[in-house]
Design a protein around this motif. Structure first.
Motif: not given
Lengths: 247, 238
Positions: A20-26, A91-92, B44-47
């Motif tokens: 779910a976390a990955q889906a929302l982050a994407e 991460r991302g 971090q990604e936007d830094t």
């Protein structure tokens, strides 16, 4: 948007949380905060993210600062902000925070309240927050989880697991008054199983996840679910999020 | 003699020696428009640039004087500015805020100035402070870097914030980004200033004047201003 994933221990809550976390982050590059509120702490492994420190480490540091008595409330508040930022594993566009396991004795209710407020403040700065809650109803009971927008209830096909999520929903309705809730039934073998559950519960079944060898293999090899390829379980969890209006 | 005179003198000496090689540049706070305020969470990604990451040298220091020895609105930069360091991705970082004014209640003034520094938040810049470690951790977001956010903007915003306080007459800010060693050269006056602040906080918060058992007795005995604070507080209890 805060999504809490709740259920009995061992039903696959962590797997559902990770996917779910990955889906929302994407979803359009939304910034997602993922909180492992389960002291068993399996979500970091499921995401392939190893936290350098946990929220419990932060709690200990703050308690030490309070004991030293050299800092006033304002200093403690900015310290907390700093320490929680240090505890985030990024991460991302996803940031992961692990609650950890409280081991020290003593009641630090005020510290816990401050921590809870800080996490809620932090969650407000992300587009989506996914909380993998402790198994059972304890965290709901203690109002550790509050301000939840949606409660994703996870069960396997056992009657016991379904009764636990019914209780969680009941307690949450009384204690939190969350906006919405839906049941995802995990490790379903066939349609008959899901029909049996649907007929025996008042919960809104928003999805069912089939037994999936890919999940089993990723679990066995301790691989990150963020690397999970398209597979029936992943598609089912995403489908449930769509039905819940979250994706 | 003001509370932080000794530490201020030491900071000035360190900065002079850094400046001797021509590394220091000076700017006027009023020379540019103030950057938009705002609280930004920069992942971090936007830094575009990180300054004072917990793994590199970092220092935050607040000092005051009462003898007019502060050049109002001056921003001193020792080392590269944001736009000059984007390729490196990370810089060591020291921020020294020096104010001058009339401080009748040292404790209240310290908290007012400190809070004004804490509350200085710029759009596109995430700032986090760990008071007990005297560290400051900043992330400059890509958008802000593209728009030209500079340490001069941060300095100007800090000066603007502290000067809104009645007791502050003038203020200047120093940033050091040249090297971890340069940042560490400020550690000694920073630690010493922290002891003073800790002693003062303890006096006000605990109202305990059993000096024989106090861990800060040496500090109070050495610093005239703390002696005065102690007497003032003891008298008010009688």
């Amino acid at each position: 948007m805060i999504l809490a994933v709740c259920g009995k221990g061992g039903v696959g809550k962590t797997t559902v949380s990770a996917i779910a976390a990955q889906a929302l982050a994407e979803k359009n590059g939304l910034r997602a905060l993922v909180v492992d509120a389960d002291p068993a702490g399996g979500l970091g492994m499921a995401l392939g993210l190893t936290p350098r420190r946990t929220l419990n480490d932060v709690r200990k540091e703050i308690i030490e600062e309070v004991k030293e008595g050299k800092r006033d409330k304002r200093d403690l508040s900015v310290s907390l902000d700093y320490l929680i930022a240090e505890a985030l594993t990024e991460r991302g566009n996803m940031a992961f925070l692990s609650i950890g396991r409280p081991e020290d004795e003593g009641c630090y209710c005020k510290v816990n309240v401050i921590l809870k407020d800080t996490i809620e403040g932090l969650a407000g700065r992300f587009d989506a927050t996914v909380i993998d809650a402790e198994a059972g109803i304890e965290q709901v009971n203690r109002k550790v989880i509050s301000s939840v927008d949606y409660m994703l209830l996870v069960s396997d096909t056992s009657a016991k697991a379904v009764r636990v999520v019914e209780t969680i929903k009941d307690v949450a309705d009384r204690m939190i008054g969350n906006e919405g809730a839906g049941l995802v039934v995990n490790r379903v073998r066939d349609r008959a199983e899901i029909e049996g559950i649907q007929s025996g519960t008042a919960l809104d079944v928003i999805g069912w996840v089939p037994e999936d060898d890919t999940i089993r293999r990723f679990d066995g090899e301790e691989k990150s679910f963020l690397e999970l390829p398209d597979c029936p379980a992943r598609a089912a969890i995403r489908g449930a999020l769509v039905r819940a209006g979250l994706l | 003699m003001a509370l932080f005179d000794e530490q201020l003198g030491e900071v000035r000496r360190v900065l002079e020696s850094m400046s001797a090689g021509g590394a220091a540049r000076q700017f006027a706070a009023g020379a540019r428009e103030l950057w938009d305020k705002g609280s930004t969470l920069v992942l971090q990604e936007d830094t575009a640039l990180e300054m004072g990451n917990p793994s590199v040298a970092s220092l935050s220091l607040l000092l005051w004087s009462e003898d007019g020895g502060v050049e109002d609105g001056r921003i001193t930069l020792v080392g590269p500015d944001v736009g000059e360091a984007l390729k490196s991705g990370s810089l060591p970082f020291a921020q020294v805020v020096i104010v001058d004014g009339t401080f009748e209640s040292e404790y209240d003034s310290y908290r007012d100035i400190r809070d004004a520094v804490y509350d200085t938040r710029l759009a596109g810049l995430s700032i986090r402070t760990m008071p007990s470690k005297r560290t400051l951790w900043c992330r400059v977001g890509r958008d802000a870097a593209d728009k030209g956010l500079s340490l001069i903007d941060l300095g100007a915003a800090l000066i603007d914030s502290v000067k809104r306080l009645e007791e502050v007459g003038s203020a200047e800010v120093v940033f050091v980004t040249s090297s971890a060693e340069d940042v560490r050269r400020l550690t000694s006056p920073a630690a010493s200033a922290q002891r003073l602040v800790d002693a003062m906080m303890k006096m006000y918060q605990e109202q305990n004047f059993d000096c024989e058992t106090c861990e800060y007795q040496d500090v109070c005995d050495t610093v005239m201003d703390l002696k005065k604070i102690r007497s003032k507080l003891t008298d008010s209890q009688d």
